[in-house]
Design a protein around this motif. Sequence first.
Motif, PDB file in Angstrom:
ATOM      1  N   LYS A 191       0.815  -1.222   0.000  1.00 22.73           N
ATOM      2  CA  LYS A 191       0.000   0.000   0.000  1.00 22.73           C
ATOM      3  C   LYS A 191       0.845   1.267   0.000  1.00 22.73           C
ATOM      4  CE  LYS A 191      -0.397  -0.406   4.942  1.00 22.73           C
ATOM      5  NZ  LYS A 191      -0.645  -1.562   5.691  1.00 22.73           N
ATOM      6  N   ASP A 192       2.148   1.151  -0.213  1.00 20.11           N
ATOM      7  CA  ASP A 192       3.058   2.287  -0.083  1.00 20.11           C
ATOM      8  C   ASP A 192       3.570   2.841  -1.410  1.00 20.11           C
ATOM      9  OD1 ASP A 192       2.883   2.150   2.703  1.00 20.11           O
ATOM     10  OD2 ASP A 192       4.528   0.710   2.809  1.00 20.11           O
TER      11      ASP A 192
ATOM     12  N   MET B 187       5.976   2.735 -12.644  1.00 23.51           N
ATOM     13  CA  MET B 187       4.632   2.749 -12.106  1.00 23.51           C
ATOM     14  C   MET B 187       4.648   1.955 -10.810  1.00 23.51           C
ATOM     15  SD  MET B 187       0.951   1.445 -13.573  1.00 23.51           S
ATOM     16  CE  MET B 187       1.383  -0.278 -13.568  1.00 23.51           C
ATOM     17  N   GLY B 188       4.115   2.542  -9.758  1.00 26.32           N
ATOM     18  CA  GLY B 188       3.955   1.841  -8.496  1.00 26.32           C
ATOM     19  C   GLY B 188       2.539   1.299  -8.424  1.00 26.32           C
ATOM     20  N   LEU B 189       2.404   0.039  -8.138  1.00 29.95           N
ATOM     21  CA  LEU B 189       1.109  -0.624  -8.058  1.00 29.95           C
ATOM     22  C   LEU B 189       0.849  -1.066  -6.626  1.00 29.95           C
ATOM     23  CD1 LEU B 189      -1.368  -2.179  -9.274  1.00 29.95           C
ATOM     24  CD2 LEU B 189       0.214  -4.088  -9.631  1.00 29.95           C
ATOM     25  N   ASN B 190      -0.216  -0.572  -6.034  1.00 26.89           N
ATOM     26  CA  ASN B 190      -0.626  -1.046  -4.712  1.00 26.89           C
ATOM     27  C   ASN B 190      -1.443  -2.311  -4.921  1.00 26.89           C
ATOM     28  OD1 ASN B 190       0.613   0.826  -3.063  1.00 26.89           O
ATOM     29  ND2 ASN B 190      -1.080   2.264  -3.178  1.00 26.89           N
ATOM     30  N   GLY B 191      -0.752  -3.430  -5.024  1.00 25.80           N
ATOM     31  CA  GLY B 191      -1.395  -4.692  -5.357  1.00 25.80           C
ATOM     32  C   GLY B 191      -1.704  -5.578  -4.183  1.00 25.80           C
TER      33      GLY B 191
ATOM     34  N   GLN C  43      10.288  -0.315   4.295  1.00 21.16           N
ATOM     35  CA  GLN C  43       8.940  -0.141   3.788  1.00 21.16           C
ATOM     36  C   GLN C  43       8.848   0.568   2.454  1.00 21.16           C
ATOM     37  OE1 GLN C  43       7.133   3.463   5.994  1.00 21.16           O
ATOM     38  NE2 GLN C  43       8.274   2.312   7.519  1.00 21.16           N
ATOM     39  N   VAL C  44       9.760   1.437   2.098  1.00 22.59           N
ATOM     40  CA  VAL C  44       9.557   2.268   0.915  1.00 22.59           C
ATOM     41  C   VAL C  44      10.278   1.760  -0.315  1.00 22.59           C
ATOM     42  CG1 VAL C  44       9.798   4.574  -0.023  1.00 22.59           C
ATOM     43  CG2 VAL C  44       9.149   4.278   2.346  1.00 22.59           C
TER      44      VAL C  44
END
Length: 131
Positions: free
Chosen positions: A12-13, A61-65, A110-111
């Motif tokens: 979710k980050d 692209m960051g995907l909150n999967g 986390q990031v």
Amino acid sequence: MAKNTICLWYDKDAEAAARFYAETFPDSAVGVVHRAPSDYPSGKRGDVLTVEFTVAGVPCMGLNGGPAFKHNEAFSFQIATDDQQETDRLLERHCRRWRPGECVRLVQGQVGRLLANHAARADGGAGGRRR
């Protein structure tokens, strides 16, 4: 328009990761943040779904999967720097607001992952050894 975009999976980050990279590396920026238009089975309206960003000019692209796949050191950005001072400056740009050791945990945890290398290599190329 780039024909290839790196997609990074986050629980979710994704937005925090994109902002971390944009604040840390030159020629990096956060672009469009796509949010859920309505509630959905694992989230709510307004939750970040994907984030378009660039890191050192590379489109991503960051995907909150969700938690199915953990972001880890299997993927890292390798940023070439001219010398140790540039490497230190890049790290300091982001880490100055953290207590000692906290930024390292943030970078490794986390990031995202951070791997800064020197451009000065024995063969002058990206795959050579450091001098």
